[in-house]
Enzyme design. Structure first.
Site, PDB file in Angstrom:
ATOM      1  N   GLY A  74       5.920 -50.596 -91.099  1.00 34.98           N
ATOM      2  CA  GLY A  74       6.474 -49.397 -91.718  1.00 34.98           C
ATOM      3  C   GLY A  74       5.806 -49.086 -93.038  1.00 34.98           C
ATOM      4  O   GLY A  74       4.703 -49.555 -93.317  1.00 34.98           O
ATOM      5  N   GLY A 119      -5.968 -52.026 -88.564  1.00 36.21           N
ATOM      6  CA  GLY A 119      -6.901 -51.605 -89.612  1.00 36.21           C
ATOM      7  C   GLY A 119      -7.841 -52.736 -89.997  1.00 36.21           C
ATOM      8  O   GLY A 119      -7.441 -53.904 -90.039  1.00 36.21           O
ATOM      9  N   SER A 142       0.535 -50.493 -98.091  1.00 30.41           N
ATOM     10  CA  SER A 142       1.949 -50.260 -98.415  1.00 30.41           C
ATOM     11  C   SER A 142       2.281 -50.875 -99.774  1.00 30.41           C
ATOM     12  O   SER A 142       3.186 -50.430-100.467  1.00 30.41           O
ATOM     13  CB  SER A 142       2.835 -50.864 -97.334  1.00 30.41           C
ATOM     14  OG  SER A 142       2.412 -50.396 -96.074  1.00 30.41           O
ATOM     15  N   HIS A 198      -2.339 -46.019 -91.591  1.00 29.06           N
ATOM     16  CA  HIS A 198      -1.607 -46.208 -90.326  1.00 29.06           C
ATOM     17  C   HIS A 198      -1.763 -44.978 -89.435  1.00 29.06           C
ATOM     18  O   HIS A 198      -1.937 -45.090 -88.219  1.00 29.06           O
ATOM     19  CB  HIS A 198      -0.106 -46.388 -90.588  1.00 29.06           C
ATOM     20  CG  HIS A 198       0.259 -47.603 -91.356  1.00 29.06           C
ATOM     21  ND1 HIS A 198       0.754 -47.560 -92.642  1.00 29.06           N
ATOM     22  CD2 HIS A 198       0.217 -48.918 -91.016  1.00 29.06           C
ATOM     23  CE1 HIS A 198       1.010 -48.793 -93.062  1.00 29.06           C
ATOM     24  NE2 HIS A 198       0.684 -49.629 -92.102  1.00 29.06           N
ATOM     25  N   VAL A 214      -8.967 -46.885 -94.536  1.00 27.36           N
ATOM     26  CA  VAL A 214      -8.822 -45.562 -95.155  1.00 27.36           C
ATOM     27  C   VAL A 214      -8.565 -45.790 -96.648  1.00 27.36           C
ATOM     28  O   VAL A 214      -7.767 -46.659 -97.020  1.00 27.36           O
ATOM     29  CB  VAL A 214      -7.667 -44.771 -94.502  1.00 27.36           C
ATOM     30  CG1 VAL A 214      -7.471 -43.425 -95.191  1.00 27.36           C
ATOM     31  CG2 VAL A 214      -7.955 -44.563 -93.017  1.00 27.36           C
TER      32      VAL A 214
END
Ligand code: PAF
Length: 285
Positions: free
Chosen positions: A33, A149, A188, A39, A178
């Site tokens: 999350g 990733g 995150s 993501h 990214v």
């Protein structure tokens, strides 16, 4: 349209069964999350390759080796679902804890070799937790392709090894990191940095790029690493756990990029542990 959120394995299996009977291909994007553009790029790659896409969101307690880190990990399910609404996701699987670790759960998946170095040294048990939950998510979703990733390059290698070793019929695909406009790799954990911390953390990427360029110019790694550590400390990284050049396949240390190689870093900024890595062009003999 917002994809349905499923929390029980039986419901996921029912959905998955109808797809498989219709001959459709299924991809999974495992996440914890707090979704960001990194993501979403994985989800886009999954949507482009497969008929059906499952995004999983599960903050996996077994991969945290620090209780405070687990407690502070951002949980943003509502915002995550909104971000995914713009993409062609079929199901968001947010398993209840007992769907992953039911009462009496006693099995651990432990990968050696690639999992023993780097984060494996600094975060004891972390990759056991990752390999265990990812193995379960692969088996629960029955996906044929999985997207990760390259930002977590070692994790990608550990997951590939685990899937091969356990004969799980899934293709594990690594997608490019990214970055923010500043060059900082999206994570995150960046949410927990102050504006000044974010600015200072962005110094990491150019330092790595300079080292990579000088390696390609023929310099050996050890003195470059010493210089880089000094620059990173000056930028405010107060604990540099590793700043290594390693071969991609087995993550063994290198002094020159004579094989496909990566520069991998873990360092702390303002109490937040950041990791990053970049590819280093191979030196041809
Ligand atoms: O990279 C992550 O977010 C996690 O380690 C993963 C792969 C979802 C397993 O919990």
């Amino acid at each position: 349209m917002t994809a349905p959120i499923l929390r029980r394995l039986n419901d996921l299996r029912a959905e998955h069964g109808t797809w498989i009977r219709a001959g459709e291909s299924v991809a999974v994007v495992p996440t914890m999350g707090a979704l960001h553009a990194g993501h979403l790029s994985l989800v886009e790659a999954a949507c482009a390759a497969c008929d059906r896409v499952i995004v999983t969101i599960f903050v996996n307690p077994r991969q945290f080796n620090n209780a405070a880190d687990l407690a502070n990990y951002p949980r943003t399910e509502h915002e995550d679902a909104i971000k995914l609404a713009g993409l062609d996701v079929d199901v968001i699987y947010v398993p209840d804890g007992d769907q992953i670790y039911p009462d009496g759960y006693a099995t651990n998946v432990s990968v050696s070799g690639v999992a023993d170095v780097l984060d494996g040294e600094f975060r004891h048990g972390h990759f056991d937790g990752v390999a265990t939950v990812v193995a379960k998510l692969f088996l629960q979703t029955g996906a044929q392709k999985a997207y990760f990733g390259q930002k977590d390059f070692q994790q990608l290698m550990v997951v590939k090894r685990m899937a091969r070793d356990l004969d799980i019929p899934i293709e594990v695909i690594g997608c490019a990191t990214v970055r923010e406009a500043s060059g900082l790799a999206m994570s995150s954990r960046n949410l927990r940095l102050s504006p000044e911390g974010l600015e200072r953390a962005a110094k990491l990427y150019p330092v790595m790029q300079q080292v990579a360029a000088r390696l390609v110019g023929g310099e050996s790694f050890a003195p470059l690493a010493d210089e880089a550590r000094i620059k990173l400390q000056a930028a405010g990284f107060n604990d540099i756990e590793y700043f290594d050049l390693r071969c991609e396949e087995h993550l063994q240390l290198l002094d020159r990029p004579t094989r496909p190689a990566r520069l991998l870093v873990a360092a702390w900024m303002d109490g937040i542990r950041l990791i990053d890595n970049i590819e280093v062009d191979e030196l041809k003999a």
